[in-house]
Design an enzyme around this catalytic site. Structure first.
Site, PDB file in Angstrom:
ATOM      1  N   ARG A   1       0.820  -1.218   0.000  1.00  0.00           N
ATOM      2  CA  ARG A   1       0.000   0.000   0.000  1.00  0.00           C
ATOM      3  C   ARG A   1       0.848   1.260   0.000  1.00  0.00           C
ATOM      4  O   ARG A   1       0.367   2.325  -0.379  1.00  0.00           O
ATOM      5  CB  ARG A   1      -0.929   0.005   1.222  1.00  0.00           C
TER       6      ARG A   1
ATOM      7  N   LYS B   1       9.827 -15.970   8.030  1.00  0.00           N
ATOM      8  CA  LYS B   1       9.712 -16.464   9.407  1.00  0.00           C
ATOM      9  C   LYS B   1       9.214 -15.359  10.335  1.00  0.00           C
ATOM     10  O   LYS B   1       9.491 -14.165  10.091  1.00  0.00           O
ATOM     11  CB  LYS B   1      11.051 -17.033   9.887  1.00  0.00           C
TER      12      LYS B   1
END
Length: 307
Positions: A36, A89
């Site tokens: 965004r 992760k």
């Protein structure tokens, strides 16, 4: 065959690691990004993942480099659209989410990969081989760094699902679960929570294991100056130290190997292999230790923390 990949999230880790690794790998073409607030020069950008998935059916793979809290929704959308998914992760904010994603991938017949970049540090395989026939007597993990340096202003890290100090600590746990010749589990934990935060800023763990070896881990996010990412293991044949996050290996104080940084390059090589073979890799052992630490941990409140 070159696979088209979309990278979701164009923050610090994406620019430092993901983008260079994709660019250097002939198996991948960065065909789109999803963000965004940011973009990559010369690459098509979309504000949302649904928009990208609809506009680009030719993109086979989606790599998610966003915080763990929103990751499930993004991963589910990509998997249900028939795309392979690569997870930064930790692979999610809970074990239940990651198990659900693995099941969706199986039903859709696509690959999913829970990445553990620290396992790809240069000296981790060498340490694993060296330890395989040794009698381990003690293991001590010391993983201390400065959160202001690595996550400046990133409040999500201290919000529920952000894991707090276990965001870096899970890197040590991923190495430990890779190199030990037998499994262990968390027996006790003390977690220090700033009184204005919802996740811990420090943690001390004690592990139980069949041979009865003394095993501990100390994580702290308040260390200034030099950063410490060490694993020390005493054995019947000498003292092994993995330092610099697994990039340096010493035996009895002598440097055996000083590696270079190609952790994320190896992750993208592994993802390409999984896609070609139609397989998945969702090893969740490091995340199990984090979940158990939260379950078993004694909570201590410490001074408020501000960026």
């Amino acid at each position: 065959m070159v696979e088209k990949i979309a990278l979701v999230g164009i923050g610090k880790i994406a620019r430092d690691q993901h983008l260079p690794s994709i660019a250097a790998n002939p198996d991948w073409e960065l065909a789109a990004t999803v963000s965004r607030h940011a973009s990559v020069d010369g690459v098509e950008n979309h504000a949302g993942i649904e928009e990208m998935l609809e506009a680009r059916p030719d993109i086979s793979t989606v790599s998610l480099a966003i915080p763990p809290q929103p990751r499930f929704a993004y991963a589910r959308a990509a998997l249900e659209a028939g795309r392979h998914v690569m997870l930064e992760k930790p692979p999610g904010q809970s074990l239940a989410e990651t198990h659900a994603l693995e099941e969706i991938a199986r039903k859709q017949g696509v690959s999913i990969y829970a990445t553990w970049h620290s396992r790809e540090a240069d000296c981790v395989p060498n340490a694993k081989v060296w330890l395989a026939d040794k009698q381990i007597r003690r293991l001590a993990i010391t993983w201390k760094e400065d959160v202001r340096r690595w996550h400046p202003g990133q409040d999500w890290i201290f919000e529920p699902g952000g894991l707090g100090v276990f965001d870096p600590g899970i890197n040590a746990l991923s190495i430990m679960t890779e190199i030990l010749p037998w499994p262990v589990h968390v027996e006790k934990a003390v977690l220090q929570f700033p009184d204005n935060r919802d996740t811990p800023i420090a943690a001390d763990l004690v592990f139980a294991n069949p041979p009865g070896v003394e095993m501990t881990a100390a994580f702290d996010w308040r260390q200034e100056g030099p950063q410490t990412w060490d694993i020390d293991i005493e054995t019947d044949a000498g003292h092994l130290r993995l330092s610099s996050g697994g990039a340096k290996l010493e035996i009895d104080g002598e440097t055996v190997k000083q590696g270079s940084d190609h952790e994320y390059a190896n992750l993208y090589k592994r993802m390409a292999a999984l896609v070609r073979s139609g397989e998945s890799d969702m090893d969740l052992a490091p995340m199990v230790h984090v979940a158990d630490a939260f379950t078993l941990g004694k909570r201590q409140v410490v001074d408020a923390f501000h960026f």
